[in-house]
Write a protein that holds these residues in place. Structure first.
Motif, PDB file in Angstrom:
ATOM      1  N   ALA A 177       0.889  -1.312   0.325  1.00 53.34           N
ATOM      2  CA  ALA A 177      -0.111   0.053   0.111  1.00 53.34           C
ATOM      3  C   ALA A 177       0.893   0.980  -0.156  1.00 53.34           C
ATOM      4  O   ALA A 177       1.055   1.550   1.103  1.00 53.34           O
ATOM      5  CB  ALA A 177      -0.829   0.136   0.733  1.00 53.34           C
ATOM      6  N   PRO A 178       1.225   1.670  -1.294  1.00 52.07           N
ATOM      7  CA  PRO A 178       2.615   2.611  -1.202  1.00 52.07           C
ATOM      8  C   PRO A 178       1.819   4.179  -1.180  1.00 52.07           C
ATOM      9  O   PRO A 178       0.319   3.794  -0.816  1.00 52.07           O
ATOM     10  CB  PRO A 178       2.702   2.398  -2.484  1.00 52.07           C
ATOM     11  N   ASP A 179       2.578   4.884  -0.624  1.00 45.83           N
ATOM     12  CA  ASP A 179       1.892   6.505  -0.649  1.00 45.83           C
ATOM     13  C   ASP A 179       1.224   6.671  -2.105  1.00 45.83           C
ATOM     14  O   ASP A 179       1.539   5.928  -2.963  1.00 45.83           O
ATOM     15  CB  ASP A 179       2.906   7.036  -0.204  1.00 45.83           C
TER      16      ASP A 179
ATOM     17  N   ILE B 178      -6.872   4.898   5.608  1.00 34.76           N
ATOM     18  CA  ILE B 178      -7.387   5.747   4.604  1.00 34.76           C
ATOM     19  C   ILE B 178      -9.045   5.212   4.312  1.00 34.76           C
ATOM     20  O   ILE B 178      -9.767   5.629   4.099  1.00 34.76           O
ATOM     21  CB  ILE B 178      -6.669   6.621   4.171  1.00 34.76           C
ATOM     22  N   CYS B 179      -8.424   4.079   3.372  1.00 30.99           N
ATOM     23  CA  CYS B 179      -9.783   3.311   2.852  1.00 30.99           C
ATOM     24  C   CYS B 179     -10.602   2.885   3.692  1.00 30.99           C
ATOM     25  O   CYS B 179     -11.183   2.806   3.856  1.00 30.99           O
ATOM     26  CB  CYS B 179      -8.624   2.121   2.247  1.00 30.99           C
ATOM     27  N   LEU B 180      -9.601   2.266   4.291  1.00 30.24           N
ATOM     28  CA  LEU B 180     -11.094   1.359   6.114  1.00 30.24           C
ATOM     29  C   LEU B 180     -11.513   2.871   6.758  1.00 30.24           C
ATOM     30  O   LEU B 180     -12.563   2.315   7.397  1.00 30.24           O
ATOM     31  CB  LEU B 180     -10.167   0.919   7.002  1.00 30.24           C
TER      32      LEU B 180
ATOM     33  N   THR C  31      -0.732  -0.747   9.863  1.00 26.59           N
ATOM     34  CA  THR C  31      -1.233  -0.761   9.072  1.00 26.59           C
ATOM     35  C   THR C  31      -0.730   0.531   8.042  1.00 26.59           C
ATOM     36  O   THR C  31      -0.738   1.275   8.644  1.00 26.59           O
ATOM     37  CB  THR C  31      -2.527  -1.271   8.708  1.00 26.59           C
ATOM     38  N   SER C  32      -1.193   0.898   6.700  1.00 25.28           N
ATOM     39  CA  SER C  32      -0.158   1.566   6.551  1.00 25.28           C
ATOM     40  C   SER C  32      -1.348   2.807   6.549  1.00 25.28           C
ATOM     41  O   SER C  32      -2.465   2.971   6.739  1.00 25.28           O
ATOM     42  CB  SER C  32       0.813   1.434   4.888  1.00 25.28           C
ATOM     43  N   ILE C  33      -1.209   3.516   6.406  1.00 25.83           N
ATOM     44  CA  ILE C  33      -1.805   5.724   6.265  1.00 25.83           C
ATOM     45  C   ILE C  33      -2.684   4.614   5.627  1.00 25.83           C
ATOM     46  O   ILE C  33      -4.050   5.383   5.758  1.00 25.83           O
ATOM     47  CB  ILE C  33      -0.926   6.434   6.236  1.00 25.83           C
TER      48      ILE C  33
END
Length: 369
Positions: free
Chosen positions: A55-57, A108-110, A102-104
């Motif tokens: 899940a890259p930036d 944001i998705c969640l 988890t990644s940022i």
């Protein structure tokens, strides 16, 4: 200009899965003994390592065409506080809190999914400047693939005070809603180009006469009599104290009486506290550099000379052809929520009122006057 962030009708929603497969002993086969290996290393040790979610930036261009990273802690914090505030206004609990490793981007998705699950309207993630914001929006009931054209040719059949009242009402109406006329749209130019590409030598005499009449009508729209009439509608007033003139007007027939009723009803759509119809021009699925742009509202609500002449009919055909390549943009109410939002999003029914009145007015002036 707001740039939609995400995929699939403007919604930003993406999940990541790591596939696993379980292997077992097959009955009827002799189980093989595990091979011994030196203690200093494991065979294919990298397969025993946990593979992190990818899940890259996400880097996007803002409204100044500057590339920025939108998956930042600041954006996540702003979105979380915005969602929490709106959940409080709804008097419900937000079903997600961005914790864990988890990644940022995944958070944001969640978070988006969590807000979308508690809001009855649609939700978008929009990039406003350098900041991500949640946008809540609502589609109004509106006839798809319909041009709202208000004509003025019928006023030539009116006389006296009622003619001045009607022209002044239309002048105020198009000014209030910032309506263009059909010659300001690309569809007028497309219609004109179609004429230029016709092979004059291949036409019979009757077709040549029709083409000549059509060219003459186009010239009138461009710089002739019709052009001057359309320009006049954007100029000085036809009468002062319109409301007083309406009260003192004495229609000479039932058709004129009905016209005055529709004008009185239409005044409520241009009152000081009324919205502007073009304020509902929100493209819920906008993106940069796409192949076909949907026609904006300003190309669908227009002033014209007549809704029955060949110029308008040709323009409608070009509009219809263009819409086949994309979707039809209709009025949408929307609001951007922040941690300071104080009230729930409750769209009004102004576009519905607008379309119903418009249909009644145009039908009456076209077929009854």
């Amino acid at each position: 200009m707001y740039t939609t962030y995400g995929t699939g009708f403007g919604k930003f929603s993406q999940t990541y899965h790591i596939g696993t497969r379980k292997y077992g002993h097959k009955p009827g086969h002799q189980e093989q003994k595990e091979k011994k290996t030196p203690s200093r290393r494991k065979p294919h040790g990298f397969l025993n390592t946990r593979i992190p979610s990818i899940a890259p930036d996400l880097y996007v261009e803002n409204d100044r065409d500057v590339t920025v990273n939108v998956t930042t802690k600041e954006n996540l914090d702003f979105l979380y506080r915005s969602a929490m505030k709106y959940a409080q206004l709804l008097d419900v609990e937000l079903p997600y809190h961005p914790t864990g490793r988890t990644s940022i981007r995944e958070k944001i998705c969640l978070l988006y999914n969590a807000l979308d699950s508690i809001v009855s309207h649609h939700v978008n993630l929009e990039l406003v400047g350098d900041r991500l914001q949640f946008c809540i929006y609502h589609f109004h009931e509106w006839p798809d693939y319909t041009l709202f054209l208000i004509p003025i040719d019928f006023t030539e059949r009116l006389k006296g005070g009622i003619k001045r009242i009607t022209l002044e009402f239309i002048r105020r109406f198009i000014k209030y809603h910032r309506m263009m006329d059909i010659t300001d749209t690309p569809y007028f130019e497309m219609s004109e180009v179609c004429i230029d590409y016709m092979d004059f030598e291949q036409l019979d005499e009757e077709e040549k006469k029709d083409l000549y009449r059509k060219e003459k009508l186009f010239r009138s729209y461009e710089k002739g009599k019709i052009h001057r009439k359309l320009c006049r509608m954007h100029s000085r007033a036809f009468c002062r104290n319109l409301e007083e003139h309406i009260r003192n007007c004495n229609p000479s027939s039932d058709k004129e009486r009905r016209l005055m009723e529709l004008i009185t009803e239409g005044l409520s759509l241009i009152a000081k506290d009324s919205p502007h119809i073009l304020n509902y021009d929100y493209d819920y699925a906008s993106e940069k550099e796409r192949d076909f742009e949907p026609p904006p509202l300003e190309y669908q609500i227009l002033l014209t000379y007549s809704i029955t002449d060949t110029v308008t009919k040709d323009m409608e055909s070009c509009f219809s052809t263009d819409c086949q390549e994309t979707y039809n943009q209709t009025p949408v109410s929307f609001t951007f929520i922040t941690p300071e939002t104080e009230k729930l999003f409750r769209p009004e029914n102004y576009p519905e009122r607008f379309s119903k009145w418009f249909e009644k007015f145009v039908e009456h002036v076209t077929y009854n006057l």
